[in-house]
Design an enzyme around this catalytic site. Structure first.
Site, mmCIF file in Angstrom:
data_model
loop_
_atom_site.group_PDB
_atom_site.id
_atom_site.type_symbol
_atom_site.label_atom_id
_atom_site.label_comp_id
_atom_site.label_asym_id
_atom_site.label_seq_id
_atom_site.Cartn_x
_atom_site.Cartn_y
_atom_site.Cartn_z
ATOM 1 N N ARG A 1 0.819 -1.225 0.000
ATOM 2 C CA ARG A 1 0.000 0.000 0.000
ATOM 3 C C ARG A 1 0.849 1.271 0.000
ATOM 4 O O ARG A 1 1.961 1.279 0.518
ATOM 5 C CB ARG A 1 -0.975 -0.040 1.198
ATOM 6 C CG ARG A 1 -1.922 -1.227 1.089
ATOM 7 C CD ARG A 1 -2.890 -1.304 2.234
ATOM 8 N NE ARG A 1 -3.827 -0.196 2.221
ATOM 9 C CZ ARG A 1 -4.717 0.028 3.181
ATOM 10 N NH1 ARG A 1 -4.771 -0.788 4.219
ATOM 11 N NH2 ARG A 1 -5.542 1.047 3.093
ATOM 12 N N GLN B 1 -6.702 8.975 7.400
ATOM 13 C CA GLN B 1 -5.410 8.479 7.892
ATOM 14 C C GLN B 1 -4.327 9.526 7.679
ATOM 15 O O GLN B 1 -3.501 9.775 8.555
ATOM 16 C CB GLN B 1 -5.040 7.177 7.186
ATOM 17 C CG GLN B 1 -5.972 6.028 7.549
ATOM 18 C CD GLN B 1 -5.691 4.760 6.763
ATOM 19 O OE1 GLN B 1 -4.797 4.717 5.920
ATOM 20 N NE2 GLN B 1 -6.457 3.719 7.030
ATOM 21 N N ASP C 1 -15.490 2.405 3.541
ATOM 22 C CA ASP C 1 -15.232 0.986 3.837
ATOM 23 C C ASP C 1 -16.449 0.106 3.568
ATOM 24 O O ASP C 1 -16.362 -1.120 3.676
ATOM 25 C CB ASP C 1 -14.802 0.823 5.298
ATOM 26 C CG ASP C 1 -13.403 1.388 5.531
ATOM 27 O OD1 ASP C 1 -12.619 1.465 4.573
ATOM 28 O OD2 ASP C 1 -13.103 1.761 6.678
ATOM 29 N N ARG D 1 -12.871 -7.082 4.729
ATOM 30 C CA ARG D 1 -14.206 -6.656 4.263
ATOM 31 C C ARG D 1 -14.639 -7.410 3.006
ATOM 32 O O ARG D 1 -15.829 -7.614 2.776
ATOM 33 C CB ARG D 1 -14.240 -5.144 4.064
ATOM 34 C CG ARG D 1 -13.921 -4.408 5.363
ATOM 35 C CD ARG D 1 -14.424 -2.992 5.424
ATOM 36 N NE ARG D 1 -13.723 -2.277 6.480
ATOM 37 C CZ ARG D 1 -14.010 -2.338 7.778
ATOM 38 N NH1 ARG D 1 -15.024 -3.073 8.195
ATOM 39 N NH2 ARG D 1 -13.314 -1.667 8.671
HETATM 40 C C1 S3P Z 1 -9.573 5.072 8.597
HETATM 41 C C2 S3P Z 1 -9.637 5.805 7.452
HETATM 42 C C3 S3P Z 1 -10.000 5.245 6.143
HETATM 43 C C4 S3P Z 1 -10.619 3.864 6.259
HETATM 44 C C5 S3P Z 1 -9.896 2.994 7.243
HETATM 45 C C6 S3P Z 1 -9.915 3.640 8.622
HETATM 46 C C7 S3P Z 1 -9.193 5.738 9.856
HETATM 47 O O1 S3P Z 1 -8.835 5.152 5.339
HETATM 48 O O2 S3P Z 1 -10.662 3.229 5.003
HETATM 49 O O3 S3P Z 1 -10.494 1.721 7.341
HETATM 50 O O4 S3P Z 1 -9.392 5.158 10.934
HETATM 51 O O5 S3P Z 1 -8.678 6.864 9.784
HETATM 52 P P1 S3P Z 1 -8.320 6.403 4.473
HETATM 53 O O6 S3P Z 1 -7.913 7.451 5.391
HETATM 54 O O7 S3P Z 1 -7.163 5.869 3.666
HETATM 55 O O8 S3P Z 1 -9.489 6.772 3.606
#
Ligand code: S3P
Length: 453
Positions: A128, A175, A326, A402
């Site tokens: 990733r 994130q 998600d 998922r």
């Molecule tokens: C999350 C943010 C999302 C999500 C992940 C949890 C978080 O990812 O898909 O399961 O807890 O901040 P992204 O920030 O890459 O969209």
């Protein structure tokens, strides 16, 4: 923890799903509780923590940075934090397993400490993109050396003289936003994060709860988050609400399985997370919010989902994508059982999750007899109504929890069973999934060559 050996599973068509489904704690809030607890001075007490592999890996990482993290027999967690800027250098590689949230948030939090840390993960996480986090961290003065394409394993050389940053997040990602804010905690001055599309705001809410000085300005164009660095974070008592992303599985299973009536209590319905439920209602789902209340600063309700044979395909508004990012895999399973086309646009991010989720779902749905079209940042699923999915396929789960759970749900309402090549990934976010679904009436079995998790 899973054994790592594949656990093939078969989800058989089943009768009505009924009863109460107590889903686990919110994954996003669980990670943040441990990380912010480790950055506070004193003891943070957490109940309802998700004890899935992802979060357990974050707990281990916090110990590696010097926090004392323990669990009572009743499931209460205690984190004795080391204070903002107090992380010590781990003496080994920090392995975040399958968790993009874990590694990205931890990278941010540790990067403005004068320590060097090497991070790795499983085969999914090591594919990733991490540049989305290391790019803004570089602005603080942080160096990162990883594999080609900015992938893990990667060493982050923290800085002892970080400068505050003003950063506009180029992709809708909580994130990335959170990594920058957590890095900014240990920087004198104001760190500003701008996001054009609102993403989940747990970090902002929790930072405020822990006593940081943080303001959020919302305009029609953007959200502007300003954090004043070097606060003393005050330890908290946190009751983690149940995860709306995990609740989606029993809820959607009930909507597509004849005769079902399932209650999923205590679900966090933060508007930055609840897009799926709005979408399902627009499709014609019988989904009722009962007993709406606020718990620990988050809106919470009990969800009641009943079999909904009249659901229709819709065009999901692109601006809703971040609030249900998600949930597109499980939405596609509902769409396959609804009448007509469900069009899902503005979802490029789905291609860089634990797997390429458009590809993983499209392949498995097509093999189950469903019409799916897709492009770089969109996909559409055309359903032929309740009970129309043939099934009979083996879905490849690509180390993605998922995807595994979505195909398990598909099998419940299909004509023939749906097989999973590997159910192991489910343990990252929802270890009790099989037992909980079985108690409602589902028939998921571990098929062959399985080694208990
Ligand atoms: C999350 C943010 C999302 C999500 C992940 C949890 C978080 O990812 O898909 O399961 O807890 O901040 P992204 O920030 O890459 O969209």
């Amino acid at each position: 923890m899973s054994s790592g050996n594949p656990i093939p599973m078969t989800s058989h068509p089943c009768g009505a799903l009924t009863g109460v489904a107590e889903v686990p704690g919110d994954k996003s809030i669980s990670h943040r509780s441990l990380i912010l607890g480790a950055m506070a001075v004193g003891e943070t007490v957490i109940t309802g923590l998700l004890e899935g592999d992802d979060v357990l890996d974050t707990a281990k990482a916090m110990r590696a940075f010097g926090a004392d993290v323990t669990r009572d027999d009743d499931g209460t967690w205690h984190v004795h934090g080391v204070g903002v800027g107090g992380f010590s250098e781990p003496d080994r590689v920090v392995d975040c397993g399958n968790s993009g949230t874990g590694v990205r948030l931890i990278m941010g939090a540790a990067s403005t400490c004068p320590i060097s840390v090497t991070y790795t993960g499983d085969a999914s996480l090591n594919k990733r993109p991490m540049a989305r986090v290391t790019d803004p961290l570089a602005l603080f003065g942080v160096q990162a050396v990883g594999r080609s394409g900015g992938r893990l394993p990667m060493t982050i050389v923290g800085t002892d003289a970080p400068v505050p940053v003003r950063y506009e997040v180029p992709v809708p990602s909580a994130q990335v936003k959170s990594a920058v804010l957590l890095a900014g905690l240990n920087v004198q001055g104001q760190t500003v994060v701008i996001e054009k599309e609102a993403t989940r705001d747990h970090t902002e809410r929790m930072l405020e709860g822990f006593g940081a000085e943080i303001t959020v300005e919302e305009t029609n164009e953007a959200r502007l988050i300003t954090l004043t660095g070097q606060p003393e974070l005050k330890p908290q008592t946190i009751a983690v609400p149940r995860d709306p992303s995990s609740a989606a599985f029993p809820v959607c299973a009930a909507l597509i399985t004849p005769g079902s009536d399932v209650l999923v209590p205590g679900i966090g319905l933060n508007p930055t997370r609840a897009g799926l439920y709005t979408t399902l209602r627009e499709m014609g789902a019988e989904l009722i919010y009962e007993n709406m209340r606020e718990e620990g600063g988050e809106p919470v309700a009990d969800l009641r989902a009943r079999y909904s044979p009249d659901m229709k395909g819709i065009r999901v508004p692109e601006e809703r994508a971040a609030s249900m990012i998600d949930e597109y895999p499980i939405l596609s399973v509902v769409a396959a059982n609804a009448a007509g086309e469900t069009f899902m646009g503005g979802v490029k991010e789905l291609r860089v999750k634990e797997s390429d989720r458009i590809d993983a779902m499209a392949s498995g749905l097509r093999a189950a007899g469903v019409t799916v079209e897709d492009g770089p940042d969109w996909w559409s699923v055309t359903g032929a109504g309740p009970g129309s999915v043939a099934g009979g396929n083996t879905a490849v789960t690509h180390l993605d929890h998922r995807i595994a759970m979505s195909f398990a749900i598909l099998g419940m309402a299909a004509k023939m069973a749906v097989h999973l090549d590997d159910g192991n990934p489910i343990a990252t976010s929802f270890p009790a999934f099989e037992g909980l679904m079985a108690a409602l009436g589902a028939r998921i079995e571990r098929t062959s060559g399985s080694v208990a998790a």
